[in-house]
Design a protein around this motif. Structure first.
Motif: not given
Length: 361
Positions: A7-10, A66-72, A97-106
């Motif tokens: 919760r603190a991280w969010t 939206y994803g953060l506030c929904n807890g996703w 910016m948030l230090g998260l892994r990101f994958i784009a499907v394209m």
């Protein structure tokens, strides 16, 4: 049980995104000279000046919130997105910016400049052979990795606060306040997810404005077909060369009831219009901006023929620098048998006469 550390991280993640927003100025509204039709004013909302370079910066910020506030989305979440490029670039920006892994499907056909930008922000690209494959592949990857499929095509219209809060509609009308025709007669936009057209259409109705909303849609897309016949929800046409707008299926975020008019635009017209507009305003424009302009030219021609005055607003969605290896490369066009000379002449003639010839249509 709730996890206090998560919760603190969010809370801190939301603060980081809001701080980035506070550091960013609003995008400019540019007046495009139309000397042949002095009673009609054309404006471009230049979304290419966002930190991640396109209109999709707004959407990516909204989807992350939206994803953060929904807890996703949590501190270890891998974020996955289906995208033709620009949304993925913007989401990679926020993921880093948030230090998260990101994958784009394209699709494999995505302009290599976009791929390079996604990788610059630390994202990974997962390629599929067609746009229709992106959805299932994204959901599968997210499930396998225990991550979150952002799914812009479902959540775009609900993640954006369309009543205000500095959305694109509120920004446009605020910037138009001191113009000769402050309430636009028309706003012209394309649709990829449908989120932007939904935001604009809802805001117009919420504020009880007479502005009408026009959809500029690639000829290969399903959206304009669906507007003519609601039973048509998919298209089997070969994909458009214009990235970012048009889809082979009707996306959940597309709200057809908000569209007052549409134009189906051939790729050759979009490419030609983007090139001519870039020369006219001294800013490089992507193909979707050309699609918008082709629709604008038809509206201006009709208004001029009726002796009407007023203002029209459309979007400069992203920079042509992202398409130097594709639609702005003469050799690339030649290899595909695409000749834009006649379409370019039609666009130049429009700027000189205020009329788009019937032959060009």
């Amino acid at each position: 049980m709730p996890n206090p550390s998560a919760r603190a991280w969010t809370a801190d993640a939301i603060r980081i995104i809001e701080a980035d927003f506070n550091r960013s100025a609003d995008t400019h509204l540019l007046r495009v000279p139309l000397p042949a039709t002095p009673g009609i004013a054309l404006y471009l909302k230049d979304e290419s000046t966002h930190p991640s370079g396109s209109l999709k910066h707004r959407l990516a910020r909204s989807l992350f919130l939206y994803g953060l506030c929904n807890g996703w989305i949590g501190p270890q979440t891998t974020v996955v997105e289906a995208s033709s490029g620009s949304t993925a670039v913007s989401e990679a920006y926020f993921a880093r910016m948030l230090g998260l892994r990101f994958i784009a499907v394209m699709p494999r056909s995505t302009a290599r400049e976009k791929v390079a930008q996604i990788e610059f922000y630390g994202g990974t690209c997962h390629f599929v052979d067609s746009a229709a494959e992106m959805y299932a592949q994204s959901a599968r990857l997210a499930d396998e990795l225990g991550g979150h499929y952002m799914d812009q095509f479902t959540y775009a219209e609900r993640a954006t606060d369309w009543r205000g809060n500095n959305n694109i509609a509120e920004s446009i009308f605020a910037q138009m306040a001191h113009e000769e025709h402050p309430v636009p007669r028309w706003i012209v936009v394309g649709a990829g997810t449908g989120g932007t057209s939904a935001t604009l259409g809802r805001f117009i109705r919420y504020r009880r404005l007479p502005t009408e909303l026009c959809l500029a849609d690639p000829q290969a897309s399903v959206f304009h077909r669906h507007l003519e016949d609601r039973s048509i929800c998919t298209s089997t046409e070969p994909p458009s060369l214009v990235e970012g707008i048009g889809r082979p299926r009707c996306e959940p975020s597309f709200v057809p009831e908000l569209i007052d008019r549409f134009y189906a635009v051939p790729d050759v017209a979009s490419i030609a219009a983007a090139r001519v507009l870039s020369r006219r305003i001294g800013r490089s424009c992507g193909g979707s901006t050309g699609t918008n302009l082709w629709a604008v030219m038809q509206i201006v021609s009709e208004m001029a023929a009726r002796g009407e005055s007023g203002s029209i607003v459309t979007l400069l969605c992203d920079s042509g620098e992202r398409y130097r290896s594709t639609i702005l490369d003469g050799d690339w066009l030649c290899a595909r048998g695409i000749d834009i000379c006649e379409a370019e002449k039609a666009v130049e003639s429009f700027f000189e006469t205020g009329t788009l010839s019937k032959a060009a249509l």
